[in-house]
Design a protein around this motif. Structure first.
Motif, mmCIF file in Angstrom:
data_model
loop_
_atom_site.group_PDB
_atom_site.id
_atom_site.type_symbol
_atom_site.label_atom_id
_atom_site.label_comp_id
_atom_site.label_asym_id
_atom_site.label_seq_id
_atom_site.Cartn_x
_atom_site.Cartn_y
_atom_site.Cartn_z
ATOM 1 N N ILE A 1 0.899 -1.221 0.068
ATOM 2 C CA ILE A 1 -0.105 0.067 0.095
ATOM 3 C C ILE A 1 0.974 1.394 -0.019
ATOM 4 O O ILE A 1 0.493 2.247 -0.678
ATOM 5 N N HIS A 2 2.188 1.167 0.709
ATOM 6 C CA HIS A 2 2.967 2.395 0.639
ATOM 7 C C HIS A 2 3.675 2.509 -0.684
ATOM 8 O O HIS A 2 3.365 3.727 -0.997
ATOM 9 N N GLU A 3 3.747 1.424 -1.371
ATOM 10 C CA GLU A 3 4.376 1.554 -2.932
ATOM 11 C C GLU A 3 3.167 2.089 -3.715
ATOM 12 O O GLU A 3 3.442 2.860 -4.610
ATOM 13 N N MET A 4 2.096 1.735 -3.477
ATOM 14 C CA MET A 4 0.877 2.124 -4.182
ATOM 15 C C MET A 4 0.569 3.633 -4.051
ATOM 16 O O MET A 4 0.358 4.401 -5.048
ATOM 17 N N ARG A 5 0.899 4.246 -2.871
ATOM 18 C CA ARG A 5 0.681 5.885 -2.685
ATOM 19 C C ARG A 5 1.811 6.371 -3.327
ATOM 20 O O ARG A 5 1.896 7.563 -3.459
ATOM 21 N N ARG A 6 3.007 5.788 -3.581
ATOM 22 C CA ARG A 6 4.059 6.185 -4.198
ATOM 23 C C ARG A 6 3.988 6.603 -5.503
ATOM 24 O O ARG A 6 4.808 7.032 -6.489
ATOM 25 N N GLY A 7 2.995 5.770 -6.221
ATOM 26 C CA GLY A 7 2.630 5.662 -7.628
ATOM 27 C C GLY A 7 3.361 4.785 -8.283
ATOM 28 O O GLY A 7 3.607 4.440 -9.538
ATOM 29 N N VAL B 1 3.608 1.175 -9.830
ATOM 30 C CA VAL B 1 2.958 -0.155 -9.779
ATOM 31 C C VAL B 1 3.696 -1.381 -9.604
ATOM 32 O O VAL B 1 3.309 -2.408 -9.176
ATOM 33 N N LYS B 2 4.967 -1.553 -9.973
ATOM 34 C CA LYS B 2 6.086 -2.482 -9.933
ATOM 35 C C LYS B 2 6.011 -2.736 -8.361
ATOM 36 O O LYS B 2 5.876 -3.841 -8.232
ATOM 37 N N GLY B 3 6.195 -1.594 -7.661
ATOM 38 C CA GLY B 3 6.635 -2.017 -6.091
ATOM 39 C C GLY B 3 5.038 -2.624 -5.476
ATOM 40 O O GLY B 3 5.339 -3.458 -4.635
ATOM 41 N N LEU B 4 4.133 -2.154 -5.953
ATOM 42 C CA LEU B 4 2.668 -2.742 -5.326
ATOM 43 C C LEU B 4 2.657 -4.111 -5.824
ATOM 44 O O LEU B 4 2.208 -4.801 -4.945
ATOM 45 N N ARG B 5 3.011 -4.548 -7.081
ATOM 46 C CA ARG B 5 2.820 -5.803 -7.571
ATOM 47 C C ARG B 5 3.825 -6.731 -6.791
ATOM 48 O O ARG B 5 3.544 -7.915 -6.307
ATOM 49 N N ILE B 6 5.151 -6.252 -6.487
ATOM 50 C CA ILE B 6 6.128 -7.187 -6.073
ATOM 51 C C ILE B 6 5.549 -7.454 -4.643
ATOM 52 O O ILE B 6 5.658 -8.450 -4.066
ATOM 53 N N TRP B 7 5.405 -6.573 -3.766
ATOM 54 C CA TRP B 7 5.170 -6.707 -2.433
ATOM 55 C C TRP B 7 3.508 -7.449 -2.116
ATOM 56 O O TRP B 7 3.582 -8.123 -1.278
ATOM 57 N N MET B 8 2.731 -7.153 -3.152
ATOM 58 C CA MET B 8 1.498 -7.876 -2.718
ATOM 59 C C MET B 8 1.743 -9.608 -3.391
ATOM 60 O O MET B 8 1.019 -10.322 -2.856
ATOM 61 N N ILE B 9 2.605 -9.757 -4.308
ATOM 62 C CA ILE B 9 2.807 -11.143 -4.563
ATOM 63 C C ILE B 9 3.640 -11.698 -3.599
ATOM 64 O O ILE B 9 3.186 -12.721 -3.170
ATOM 65 N N ILE B 10 4.602 -11.427 -3.009
ATOM 66 C CA ILE B 10 4.984 -11.740 -1.708
ATOM 67 C C ILE B 10 3.978 -11.773 -0.600
ATOM 68 O O ILE B 10 3.977 -12.980 0.053
ATOM 69 N N THR B 11 3.046 -10.850 -0.354
ATOM 70 C CA THR B 11 1.891 -11.328 0.522
ATOM 71 C C THR B 11 0.988 -12.352 0.129
ATOM 72 O O THR B 11 0.725 -13.261 0.942
ATOM 73 N N LEU B 12 1.028 -12.667 -1.138
ATOM 74 C CA LEU B 12 0.196 -13.833 -1.747
ATOM 75 C C LEU B 12 0.805 -15.095 -1.281
ATOM 76 O O LEU B 12 0.194 -15.934 -0.982
ATOM 77 N N LEU B 13 2.197 -15.155 -1.537
ATOM 78 C CA LEU B 13 2.911 -16.118 -1.367
ATOM 79 C C LEU B 13 2.766 -16.605 0.303
ATOM 80 O O LEU B 13 2.681 -17.864 0.695
ATOM 81 N N LEU B 14 2.816 -15.789 1.104
ATOM 82 C CA LEU B 14 2.831 -15.775 2.572
ATOM 83 C C LEU B 14 1.351 -16.464 2.992
ATOM 84 O O LEU B 14 1.452 -17.263 3.546
ATOM 85 N N GLY B 15 0.578 -16.026 2.257
ATOM 86 C CA GLY B 15 -0.822 -16.314 2.592
ATOM 87 C C GLY B 15 -1.046 -17.549 2.112
ATOM 88 O O GLY B 15 -1.545 -18.488 3.076
ATOM 89 N N LEU B 16 -0.579 -17.948 0.978
ATOM 90 C CA LEU B 16 -0.447 -19.297 0.532
ATOM 91 C C LEU B 16 0.414 -20.435 1.520
ATOM 92 O O LEU B 16 -0.336 -21.483 1.619
ATOM 93 N N GLY B 17 1.336 -20.044 1.916
ATOM 94 C CA GLY B 17 2.265 -20.769 2.940
ATOM 95 C C GLY B 17 1.218 -21.031 4.314
ATOM 96 O O GLY B 17 1.333 -22.109 4.712
ATOM 97 N N PHE B 18 0.674 -19.915 4.651
ATOM 98 C CA PHE B 18 -0.180 -20.190 5.791
ATOM 99 C C PHE B 18 -1.237 -21.186 5.640
ATOM 100 O O PHE B 18 -1.413 -22.250 6.348
#
Length: 201
Positions: free
Chosen positions: A83-89, A91-108
């Motif tokens: 969300i911080h990257e999103m507010r910086r504008g 898109v790449k940062g948003l996607r990278i951190w959201m994909i990491i979030t996704l992988l961690l959620g899948l691990g859980f």
């Protein structure tokens, strides 16, 4: 909020629709709090009523529970970075951190499925006792919410790739961020009131 503030504030708040949607989602989260409060209350009432089934202290594995907790807490942090990257504008940062979030959620989720299967092999199922019925309902409802959150994130990643950062896509990511942090808070209560207490009582 004035029109000038709308132009300079966070992208997700720059339209009236965005503001109303976010407010509506806070109301939705209030309803979710009522749902989980009911499940926690039911679990508390049925705690210890294991009948002839294996008690939780013999099945709960601290190592797995700690790994699950680490994965979900870390995913909340990476979601915040997205969300911080999103507010910086970015898109790449948003996607990278959201994909990491996704992988961690899948691990859980992977560890939770393993946990449930292990308990079932040891004779602890929904039908085993009132306690295990309450446990699987509470933990399973949380797991289902995480699953829905993962699907939601995947759809949003597709959208932001196609449309870029707009007031609408930004609002959607901000809302999923609220939802993900909410699930993290619920898990902290499950970790303390279900697993920690279940291991020692």
């Amino acid at each position: 909020m004035s029109s000038e503030e709308l132009k300079t504030g966070p992208l997700e708040y720059r339209t009236q629709e965005g503001q109303m949607t976010i407010m509506g989602f806070w109301i939705f989260l209030a309803a979710e709090i009522v749902l989980f409060s009911t499940l926690f209350a039911t679990y508390a009432v049925l705690f210890g009523r294991t009948a002839d089934a294996t008690p939780p202290a013999e099945l709960f594995e601290p190592g797995i529970v700690l790994i699950m907790t680490f994965l979900l807490l870390t995913s909340s942090f990476t979601c915040g970075l997205a969300i911080h990257e999103m507010r910086r504008g970015s898109v790449k940062g948003l996607r990278i951190w959201m994909i990491i979030t996704l992988l961690l959620g899948l691990g859980f989720l992977g560890f939770e499925i393993y946990e449930f299967v292990h308990y079932a092999h040891e004779g602890a199922t929904l039908q085993s006792s009132a306690y295990w019925s309450a446990f699987f309902t509470l933990a399973g409802t949380h797991g289902l919410h995480v699953t829905l959150g993962i699907g939601w994130v995947i759809l949003l990643l597709i959208q932001v790739t196609q449309r870029g950062l707009t007031p609408r896509t930004s609002r959607k990511f901000f809302v999923i961020g609220l939802y993900w942090h909410f699930l993290d808070v619920v898990w902290i209560f499950i970790f303390t009131s279900v697993y920690l207490i279940g291991m020692v009582v």
